[in-house]
Motif scaffolding. Sequence first.
Motif, PDB file in Angstrom:
ATOM      1  N   ILE A 194       0.857  -1.356   0.025  1.00 14.40           N
ATOM      2  CA  ILE A 194       0.006  -0.108  -0.041  1.00 14.40           C
ATOM      3  C   ILE A 194       0.843   1.289  -0.045  1.00 14.40           C
ATOM      4  N   LEU A 195       0.679   2.173  -0.793  1.00 19.37           N
ATOM      5  CA  LEU A 195       1.136   3.429  -0.854  1.00 19.37           C
ATOM      6  C   LEU A 195       0.008   4.429  -0.285  1.00 19.37           C
ATOM      7  N   LEU A 196       0.409   5.140   0.665  1.00 21.19           N
ATOM      8  CA  LEU A 196      -0.412   6.086   1.449  1.00 21.19           C
ATOM      9  C   LEU A 196       0.089   7.659   1.171  1.00 21.19           C
ATOM     10  N   THR A 197      -0.837   8.616   1.400  1.00 25.57           N
ATOM     11  CA  THR A 197      -0.531   9.846   1.514  1.00 25.57           C
ATOM     12  C   THR A 197      -0.482  10.568   2.667  1.00 25.57           C
ATOM     13  N   GLY A 198       0.743  10.748   3.301  1.00 18.38           N
ATOM     14  CA  GLY A 198       0.966  11.422   4.364  1.00 18.38           C
ATOM     15  C   GLY A 198       0.497  10.377   5.723  1.00 18.38           C
ATOM     16  N   PHE A 199       0.171  10.887   7.056  1.00 14.71           N
ATOM     17  CA  PHE A 199       0.165  10.057   7.891  1.00 14.71           C
ATOM     18  C   PHE A 199      -0.973  10.658   8.879  1.00 14.71           C
ATOM     19  N   ASN A 200      -1.851  11.664   8.273  1.00 12.98           N
ATOM     20  CA  ASN A 200      -2.990  11.848   9.151  1.00 12.98           C
ATOM     21  C   ASN A 200      -4.267  11.059   8.724  1.00 12.98           C
ATOM     22  N   ARG A 201      -4.511  10.223   9.466  1.00  9.24           N
ATOM     23  CA  ARG A 201      -5.755   9.366   9.079  1.00  9.24           C
ATOM     24  C   ARG A 201      -6.423   8.888  10.731  1.00  9.24           C
ATOM     25  N   SER A 202      -7.476   8.226  10.459  1.00  2.85           N
ATOM     26  CA  SER A 202      -8.173   7.755  11.675  1.00  2.85           C
ATOM     27  C   SER A 202      -7.464   6.574  12.491  1.00  2.85           C
ATOM     28  N   GLU A 203      -7.722   6.540  14.022  1.00  2.00           N
ATOM     29  CA  GLU A 203      -6.984   5.845  14.530  1.00  2.00           C
ATOM     30  C   GLU A 203      -7.323   3.963  14.091  1.00  2.00           C
ATOM     31  N   ALA A 204      -8.936   3.940  13.565  1.00  4.01           N
ATOM     32  CA  ALA A 204      -9.215   2.699  13.179  1.00  4.01           C
ATOM     33  C   ALA A 204      -8.469   2.456  11.932  1.00  4.01           C
ATOM     34  N   ALA A 205      -8.320   3.242  11.190  1.00  2.00           N
ATOM     35  CA  ALA A 205      -7.433   2.964   9.930  1.00  2.00           C
ATOM     36  C   ALA A 205      -6.066   2.638  10.124  1.00  2.00           C
ATOM     37  N   THR A 206      -5.610   3.175  10.984  1.00  2.00           N
ATOM     38  CA  THR A 206      -3.919   3.052  11.541  1.00  2.00           C
ATOM     39  C   THR A 206      -3.880   1.736  12.062  1.00  2.00           C
ATOM     40  N   GLN A 207      -5.004   1.211  12.872  1.00  2.00           N
ATOM     41  CA  GLN A 207      -4.835  -0.057  13.358  1.00  2.00           C
ATOM     42  C   GLN A 207      -5.128  -1.235  12.212  1.00  2.00           C
ATOM     43  N   LEU A 208      -6.222  -0.926  11.334  1.00  2.00           N
ATOM     44  CA  LEU A 208      -6.181  -1.900  10.206  1.00  2.00           C
ATOM     45  C   LEU A 208      -4.934  -2.033   9.472  1.00  2.00           C
ATOM     46  N   LEU A 209      -4.419  -1.087   9.150  1.00  2.00           N
ATOM     47  CA  LEU A 209      -3.069  -1.087   8.577  1.00  2.00           C
ATOM     48  C   LEU A 209      -2.022  -2.143   9.305  1.00  2.00           C
ATOM     49  N   ALA A 210      -1.973  -1.783  10.580  1.00  2.00           N
ATOM     50  CA  ALA A 210      -0.952  -2.261  11.446  1.00  2.00           C
ATOM     51  C   ALA A 210      -1.227  -3.756  11.507  1.00  2.00           C
ATOM     52  N   LYS A 211      -2.401  -4.058  11.629  1.00  3.83           N
ATOM     53  CA  LYS A 211      -2.903  -5.535  11.961  1.00  3.83           C
ATOM     54  C   LYS A 211      -2.771  -6.376  10.397  1.00  3.83           C
ATOM     55  N   SER A 212      -2.968  -5.944   9.417  1.00  4.03           N
ATOM     56  CA  SER A 212      -2.706  -6.348   8.194  1.00  4.03           C
ATOM     57  C   SER A 212      -1.473  -6.920   7.964  1.00  4.03           C
ATOM     58  N   GLY A 213      -0.477  -6.437   8.195  1.00  5.54           N
ATOM     59  CA  GLY A 213       1.006  -6.816   8.068  1.00  5.54           C
ATOM     60  C   GLY A 213       1.131  -6.492   6.578  1.00  5.54           C
ATOM     61  N   VAL A 214       0.350  -5.743   5.741  1.00  6.83           N
ATOM     62  CA  VAL A 214       0.870  -5.560   4.345  1.00  6.83           C
ATOM     63  C   VAL A 214       1.909  -4.225   4.556  1.00  6.83           C
ATOM     64  N   PRO A 215       2.949  -4.570   3.458  1.00 11.14           N
ATOM     65  CA  PRO A 215       3.932  -3.362   3.427  1.00 11.14           C
ATOM     66  C   PRO A 215       3.247  -2.157   3.000  1.00 11.14           C
ATOM     67  N   CYS A 216       3.643  -0.794   3.695  1.00 13.81           N
ATOM     68  CA  CYS A 216       3.492   0.267   3.488  1.00 13.81           C
ATOM     69  C   CYS A 216       4.441   1.161   3.281  1.00 13.81           C
ATOM     70  N   VAL A 217       4.250   2.333   2.321  1.00  5.83           N
ATOM     71  CA  VAL A 217       5.170   3.350   2.165  1.00  5.83           C
ATOM     72  C   VAL A 217       4.279   4.570   2.143  1.00  5.83           C
ATOM     73  N   TYR A 218       4.803   5.579   2.977  1.00  7.08           N
ATOM     74  CA  TYR A 218       3.957   7.077   2.988  1.00  7.08           C
ATOM     75  C   TYR A 218       4.616   7.914   2.121  1.00  7.08           C
ATOM     76  N   MET A 219       3.642   8.749   1.527  1.00  9.82           N
ATOM     77  CA  MET A 219       4.215   9.646   0.376  1.00  9.82           C
ATOM     78  C   MET A 219       3.964  11.144   0.883  1.00  9.82           C
ATOM     79  N   MET A 220       4.709  12.073   0.322  1.00  8.11           N
ATOM     80  CA  MET A 220       4.525  13.621   0.338  1.00  8.11           C
ATOM     81  C   MET A 220       4.866  14.112   1.837  1.00  8.11           C
ATOM     82  N   GLU A 221       5.004  13.410   2.989  1.00  8.14           N
ATOM     83  CA  GLU A 221       5.480  13.876   4.285  1.00  8.14           C
ATOM     84  C   GLU A 221       6.701  13.030   4.902  1.00  8.14           C
ATOM     85  N   LEU A 222       7.392  13.652   5.774  1.00  8.66           N
ATOM     86  CA  LEU A 222       8.561  12.799   6.375  1.00  8.66           C
ATOM     87  C   LEU A 222       8.348  12.537   7.770  1.00  8.66           C
TER      88      LEU A 222
END
Length: 338
Positions: free
Chosen positions: A129-157
């Motif tokens: 998954i490629l995501l834009t930035g870091f500002n998302r809901s807590e539920a979305a953050t937990q979904l990503l963390a539990k999925s184990g799917v590799p993620c890369v974040y774009m636009m922000e550091l």
Amino acid sequence: MKHTRSRATGRTTLAQVAALAGVSQITASRALRSIASVDPQLAARVHDAAKALEYVPNPAARALASARSQSILVLIPALSNQLFIETLEAVQGILRPRGFEVLIGNYHYCQEEEEELIRNYLSFQPRGILLTGFNRSEAATQLLAKSGVPCVYMMELRQEHGIVCVGFSQEEAGAKVADHLLSRGRRKLAFVGAQLDARVLQRRDGYQQAIATAGFAPALEIMTPEPSSVELGVDLFNRILMEHPEIDGIFFCNDDLAFGASFEALRKGVKIPAQISVVGFNDLPGASQMVPRLTSVRTPRASIGEQAASSLLRLLDGTGQDTVTVDLGFELVVRESS
């Protein structure tokens, strides 16, 4: 020779494509996924056969057969924004030659929509998954963390363990604009923001901090959650002219707003930069053709897409680090408007 279609679905099968090309099904599958190890002549025969038979791959069947999806999910806040279109084009240019299909999720700057997209798309078992930035809901953050799917974040550091991100410092870009306007002798400054996503607010913060560090009064802030547009830029510029005629330097959070301000200044006879210096953001096509030519922060939109996609591929190949911050920087392009 007559090539029959699948009785169950009416679709041409991979076996029929392989037979016409004179190769095995494994070779045909690899050729259609553009795997580099396939001999170019064999790959050409497979593609010719697929075209002749009007073959359409079945990604669901492929995923079931391999227990692995060939899809990459890319989540962006707006397809109407030229910034993200250029980034998407670059992402596709890196991923498609490797045989990946890009799934695009457009969440319209809405955290609830993004959360729903993540929940739904995870059922397709994307490889990454490629995501834009870091500002998302807590539920979305937990979904990503539990999925184990590799993620890369774009636009922000963000310097944080387990985070792979590609972008630039929005705060530093805002500070650079402030320093530039102050160096031009501007003292009555304003920041004009629309959409108000996290990156806009970061630019604002960097701008205000640089002004405070220089010892000057905070910039006037004109902020609205409305979607950014040229028309909105006209309205907000007129608001400043009517309510705050003392302003002599404006940082617009993006070029759309600055374009609108420039058009309205021409109509009203307001001289840029003699009366008001104007700076935009992103250096979109058209910035260098404005009258006067627009000073803007050039952002590495395509490079971010390329580097983010490449970083994700390295994670999938097992050759990348799980904590990487790639700062591609930005450039303040000074033109006539400031």
